[in-house]
Design an enzyme around this catalytic site. Structure first.
Site, short mmCIF file in Angstrom:
data_model
loop_
_atom_site.label_atom_id
_atom_site.label_comp_id
_atom_site.label_asym_id
_atom_site.label_seq_id
_atom_site.Cartn_x
_atom_site.Cartn_y
_atom_site.Cartn_z
N VAL A 11 0.76 -1.30 0.00
CA VAL A 11 -0.13 0.07 -0.09
C VAL A 11 0.74 1.17 -0.04
O VAL A 11 0.62 2.23 -0.80
CB VAL A 11 -0.85 -0.04 1.21
N ALA A 115 -3.86 4.39 6.75
CA ALA A 115 -4.26 3.36 5.69
C ALA A 115 -4.39 1.95 6.20
O ALA A 115 -4.95 0.89 5.51
CB ALA A 115 -3.53 3.52 4.52
N VAL A 119 -9.06 -0.37 8.89
CA VAL A 119 -8.60 1.16 9.10
C VAL A 119 -9.67 1.86 10.12
O VAL A 119 -8.98 2.83 10.58
CB VAL A 119 -8.90 1.61 7.46
N ASP A 120 -10.77 1.64 10.31
CA ASP A 120 -11.58 2.31 11.11
C ASP A 120 -11.04 2.42 12.60
O ASP A 120 -10.91 3.35 13.30
CB ASP A 120 -13.06 1.99 11.09
N ARG A 148 -16.30 1.74 -5.65
CA ARG A 148 -16.58 0.64 -6.38
C ARG A 148 -18.21 0.68 -6.64
O ARG A 148 -18.68 0.18 -7.75
CB ARG A 148 -16.26 -0.45 -5.60
N HIS A 165 -23.69 9.83 -7.90
CA HIS A 165 -23.37 10.38 -6.45
C HIS A 165 -24.10 9.47 -5.56
O HIS A 165 -25.23 9.27 -5.38
CB HIS A 165 -24.13 11.83 -6.43
N HIS A 172 -15.28 0.17 6.82
CA HIS A 172 -14.61 -0.31 5.78
C HIS A 172 -14.48 -1.82 5.80
O HIS A 172 -13.33 -2.51 6.31
CB HIS A 172 -13.24 0.14 5.50
N THR A 227 -4.72 -5.96 -1.65
CA THR A 227 -5.20 -4.90 -2.57
C THR A 227 -4.25 -3.94 -2.15
O THR A 227 -4.07 -3.38 -1.26
CB THR A 227 -6.70 -4.36 -2.30
#
Length: 310
Positions: A11, A115, A119-120, A148, A165, A172, A227
């Protein structure tokens, strides 16, 4: 404009490369416990600059973060065989307990962009460890999930994703909430646009899109192990918003006083991002099902952070 990246794995290095391709910064400093890895990535990415933008990419140590306006934290440990999620969280919290004070000693005015996954929870850990105002500790959150969602809606509706939108909020992760009820295309409600376009969204279509968003990371990890390109591009985009004081709206994670009755939890909502981090939080219009799902997501994240003592 200097940007620091702590953690030079998949990452971190993908983010540095995206910063160069997008011409976001003038200087990028890679910091990693494995100094040879940081140096190798810095040298390799530097060689891309003649084909992209004039960015000085180098490796360094924490003191080299001095003057950085944004420091991206991508440091963490990999999950061991048989290790529980909570055990992994605990080890990553220990990593943050080491790196966050070092970052702030060198760059006390920087916005921290988190990151590391999950992550939260790691955003909440970083906020508690840093002593910074919450708006300066920003997690990448659901920016990739939102991208996505928009991309899959655009594909179905045969329209540019930039005209869609729609948001993904909450965790996440598995409990994330796709906000269908307030989604729009070109200012038109989603259902009305779909009908006008002759591309009605059936329950099967919605399920397919939901699964496409929610399971994307699992498919990618199964295929190649991790990812990084998508989130690297997303982190570069957030960095640009901060450096340029853009005041754009992004679904980033932030320590939030209260969400749907759950107090003191970091999760993603649409937020205005500028030079000092998050300037305001926007609460999208949710139907009752989405509100309940967001509450469940907040409870899951609150429980994970509380189990760590954060």
């Amino acid at each position: 404009m200097k940007v620091g990246i702590v953690g030079s794995g998949f990452v971190g290095s993908a983010t540095a490369y995206a910063l160069v391709l997008q011409g976001v910064a003038r200087e990028v400093v890679l910091v990693d416990l494995d100094r040879k890895l940081a140096q190798a990535h810095a040298e390799d990415i530097l060689h891309a600059t003649p084909f992209a933008h004039p960015v000085w990419v180098r490796s360094g140590w924490y003191e080299d973060l001095e003057g950085a306006r944004v420091v991206i934290v991508a440091a963490g440990v990999a999950q061991r065989p048989g290790e529980t999620r909570l055990q992994l969280l605990d080890r990553n919290a220990q990593v943050f307990a080491d790196v966050v004070p070092k970052i702030l000693k060198a760059a006390p005015e920087a916005v921290l962009l988190i990151a590391t996954n999950p992550v939260d929870v790691m955003t909440q850990v970083a906020y508690r460890l840093s002593g910074l105002p919450p708006e300066r500790v920003v997690g990448s959150g659901t920016i990739l999930d939102t991208a996505r969602f928009r991309a899959l809606l655009a594909q179905h509706l045969l329209v540019a994703p930039q005209s869609v939108h729609a948001y993904v909020v909450g965790e996440h992760g598995d409990s994330e909430v796709l906000v269908w009820s307030s989604a729009q295309v070109g200012g038109v409600d989603l259902e009305a646009f779909a009908q006008a376009r002759g591309r009605a969204l059936t329950p099967d279509d919605r399920l397919r899109i939901d699964e496409g968003v929610r399971r994307a990371a699992y498919r990618i990890i199964e295929g190649k192990g991790a990812t990084y390109y998508g989130i690297g591009a997303g982190l570069a985009r957030l960095t640009r918003a901060i450096l340029t004081d853009e005041k754009g709206v992004f679904t980033v994670s932030l320590f939030t006083p209260e969400v749907e009755g759950v107090e003191e939890v970091a999760l993603s909502l649409p937020r205005i991002l500028g030079a000092r981090g998050v300037e305001a939080t926007l609460y999208p219009r949710l139907n009752e099902e989405e509100r309940q799902a967001l509450r469940r997501s907040a409870e899951i994240l609150k429980g994970a952070a509380s189990a760590l003592g954060f």
